[in-house]
Design an enzyme around this catalytic site. Structure first.
Site, short mmCIF file in Angstrom:
data_model
loop_
_atom_site.label_atom_id
_atom_site.label_comp_id
_atom_site.label_asym_id
_atom_site.label_seq_id
_atom_site.Cartn_x
_atom_site.Cartn_y
_atom_site.Cartn_z
N LYS A 16 48.43 23.03 41.02
CA LYS A 16 48.51 24.23 40.90
C LYS A 16 49.48 24.73 41.22
O LYS A 16 49.75 26.21 40.26
CB LYS A 16 47.05 24.88 41.16
CG LYS A 16 45.85 24.10 40.52
CD LYS A 16 44.54 24.67 40.73
CE LYS A 16 43.15 24.41 39.99
NZ LYS A 16 42.04 24.52 40.04
N LYS A 17 50.08 24.68 42.72
CA LYS A 17 51.23 26.19 42.71
C LYS A 17 52.70 25.45 42.49
O LYS A 17 52.64 26.25 41.88
CB LYS A 17 51.40 24.76 44.52
CG LYS A 17 51.73 26.05 45.76
CD LYS A 17 51.78 25.30 46.86
CE LYS A 17 51.13 25.31 47.92
NZ LYS A 17 51.26 25.07 49.12
N ASP A 74 55.60 26.94 52.33
CA ASP A 74 54.81 26.73 53.12
C ASP A 74 53.93 27.63 53.58
O ASP A 74 54.70 29.33 52.75
CB ASP A 74 55.35 26.38 54.28
CG ASP A 74 54.44 25.60 55.06
OD1 ASP A 74 53.23 24.64 54.92
OD2 ASP A 74 53.71 25.82 56.21
N LYS A 181 47.72 38.13 39.26
CA LYS A 181 47.62 36.70 40.74
C LYS A 181 48.68 36.57 40.88
O LYS A 181 49.90 37.60 41.80
CB LYS A 181 46.56 36.17 40.81
CG LYS A 181 46.75 35.51 42.27
CD LYS A 181 46.57 34.00 41.88
CE LYS A 181 46.88 33.12 43.50
NZ LYS A 181 46.37 32.00 43.06
N ARG A 187 53.07 33.91 47.25
CA ARG A 187 54.09 33.59 46.58
C ARG A 187 54.73 34.03 45.68
O ARG A 187 55.96 33.44 45.51
CB ARG A 187 53.10 31.68 46.10
CG ARG A 187 54.14 30.69 45.94
CD ARG A 187 53.25 29.97 45.36
NE ARG A 187 52.56 29.02 47.09
CZ ARG A 187 51.05 29.30 46.85
NH1 ARG A 187 50.45 30.14 46.28
NH2 ARG A 187 50.52 28.62 48.11
#
Length: 209
Positions: A16-17, A74, A181, A187
């Site tokens: 997903k990331k 990270d 989002k 991110r």
């Protein structure tokens, strides 16, 4: 079969990331691969003291292992009432066998009945880019502020998203559409800052470092 070149490799095993980051880069014509495209890659021990140290270590070691340009990040959540915890330990907050559900439950246990106005928190994301020799060529960091709800709401996102509320929207990341989002998240903000640097570095993608 060899992978087409040139491209950057996203140093994440989180599907997903990886998808979230790849979607941000696609409109700019930045070619992306992930660790899933390689039969072998380095297993990184995230023992840094900060998000920056972990991102740099992941970018450097994976770049040297694979011999390609690497983008590594990270990220995690820091809760003010817990002194900034879980921070860099966000993914394993509830123990060695942690998953999203257990981490969310553990965070709620830690906060107990603390009132909403004292449940402030922020997500942080640090991104590092390394050339094939492992030299860091670019870095960015961004945050997103919010607070922790009393119970999970929404099924979208991952990690602590169902608990993390953006106060101005009165919604958790778990309730928001991917498009909203993508605009607001830590991110996404870090990646947007990185994009001009990636475009400049793209001229060197054929280099061997």
């Amino acid at each position: 079969m060899p992978l087409p070149s040139p491209f950057f490799v996203l140093g994440t095993g989180n599907r997903k990331k990886g998808l979230e980051l790849a979607e941000l880069l696609a409109p700019f014509g930045i070619a992306i691969r992930t660790l899933a495209d390689f039969s072998q890659h380095a297993e990184i021990v995230e023992d840094g003291r900060t998000f920056a140290e972990n991102a740099v270590k992941k970018a450097t070691e994976q770049a040297k292992c694979l011999g390609h340009w690497m983008i590594a990040e990270d990220s995690g959540i820091s809760v003010d009432a817990l002194g900034g915890a879980p921070g860099i330990f966000s993914a394993r907050f509830s123990g060695p066998e942690a998953n999203d559900n257990s981490n969310n439950r553990f965070l709620l246990e830690k906060l107990g009945d603390l009132p909403l106005e004292k449940r402030t928190a922020h997500y942080t994301c640090h991104i590092a880019v390394a050339d094939p020799s492992g030299n860091i060529r670019a870095e960015t960091e961004a945050c997103c502020k919010g607070r922790i709800r009393f119970e999970p709401v929404g099924s979208g996102g991952f990690g602590y998203d169902p608990l993390f509320e953006i106060v101005e929207y009165k919604k958790t990341f778990g309730e928001m559409s991917p498009a909203i989002k993508k605009y607001l998240s830590h991110r996404s903000r870090a990646m947007r800052e990185l994009i001009p640097k990636l475009l400049a570095l793209s001229e060197h993608l054929g280099d061997d470092g």
